[in-house]
Design a protein around this motif. Structure first.
Motif, mmCIF file in Angstrom:
data_model
loop_
_atom_site.group_PDB
_atom_site.id
_atom_site.type_symbol
_atom_site.label_atom_id
_atom_site.label_comp_id
_atom_site.label_asym_id
_atom_site.label_seq_id
_atom_site.Cartn_x
_atom_site.Cartn_y
_atom_site.Cartn_z
ATOM 1 N N ALA A 1 -50.925 -97.919 89.036
ATOM 2 C CA ALA A 1 -51.072 -96.812 90.156
ATOM 3 C C ALA A 1 -50.171 -97.084 91.130
ATOM 4 C CB ALA A 1 -52.607 -96.575 90.471
ATOM 5 N N LEU A 2 -50.034 -98.126 91.702
ATOM 6 C CA LEU A 2 -49.365 -98.579 92.978
ATOM 7 C C LEU A 2 -47.983 -98.371 92.726
ATOM 8 C CD1 LEU A 2 -51.502 -101.639 94.551
ATOM 9 C CD2 LEU A 2 -51.271 -99.189 95.223
ATOM 10 N N LEU A 3 -47.279 -98.922 91.570
ATOM 11 C CA LEU A 3 -46.066 -98.719 91.101
ATOM 12 C C LEU A 3 -45.589 -97.485 90.923
ATOM 13 C CD1 LEU A 3 -45.698 -101.928 88.788
ATOM 14 C CD2 LEU A 3 -44.643 -101.558 91.309
ATOM 15 N N THR A 4 -46.474 -96.503 90.115
ATOM 16 C CA THR A 4 -46.256 -95.265 90.034
ATOM 17 C C THR A 4 -46.075 -94.403 91.266
ATOM 18 O OG1 THR A 4 -47.360 -95.239 87.956
ATOM 19 C CG2 THR A 4 -47.172 -93.074 88.905
ATOM 20 N N ARG A 5 -47.058 -94.861 92.279
ATOM 21 C CA ARG A 5 -46.981 -94.092 93.563
ATOM 22 C C ARG A 5 -45.580 -94.549 94.351
ATOM 23 N NH1 ARG A 5 -52.085 -95.429 97.225
ATOM 24 N NH2 ARG A 5 -50.502 -95.104 98.689
ATOM 25 N N LEU A 6 -45.192 -95.859 94.263
ATOM 26 C CA LEU A 6 -44.005 -96.208 94.858
ATOM 27 C C LEU A 6 -42.768 -95.289 94.262
ATOM 28 C CD1 LEU A 6 -44.196 -100.019 95.298
ATOM 29 C CD2 LEU A 6 -44.206 -98.404 97.041
#
Length: 155
Positions: A147-152
């Motif tokens: 989720a964090l990498l997708t947001r980045l």
């Protein structure tokens, strides 16, 4: 006189990553990527496929009939690299490339039946590589990382 550490496993010392590097996100992302690539290559050796080839097949599975330029944009690759990737997969019979009837300057790339079969054969080995690289994380942490990498990437 010089003293050397013994190289035996019970005396092996894991070097600690200094805080200054642990806070350097590009280094950590690059090292994680390098480790994933090594594991992917090890697990998929029998298929003679690169991570980019696999990514392109996954992209076509979810988005059939993409232009090569769209593949380049979605994968973050230059168009020349995508041309070479498509050429290689086309030679294997895994993808087909045809001029777009609506815009003859563009080429539409689709996965063939052989490509879908190959993808299904490769998928378990690729999943094993991902499981190995993510082994230190529990399922919740894996989901958080994704989720964090997708947001980045989406920002």
């Amino acid at each position: 006189m010089h003293y050397y550490r013994l190289a035996t496993p019970e005396h092996a010392v894991q070097p600690r990553i200094p805080t200054s590097i642990r806070r350097h996100l590009p280094y950590l992302l690059a090292r994680a990527y390098q480790r994933q690539q090594r594991l992917f290559e090890a697990h998929t050796r029998d298929f003679d496929i690169t991570g980019r080839d696999y990514g392109l097949l996954l992209m076509l599975e979810s988005n059939p009939g993409l232009w090569q330029s769209e593949i380049a944009d979605l994968m973050g690759l230059d168009r020349t690299t995508v041309t070479y990737l498509v050429d290689g997969l086309q030679k294997r019979g895994w993808v087909a490339r045809e001029p777009d009837p609506a815009d003859r300057r563009a080429h539409v790339v689709t996965m063939t039946a052989d490509g879908r079969t190959a993808l299904e054969s490769i998928r378990p080995a690729a999943a094993a590589a991902i499981d190995e690289v993510l082994a230190p994380l529990d399922e919740t942490e894996r989901d958080q990382l994704r989720a964090l990498l997708t947001r980045l990437l989406g920002h």
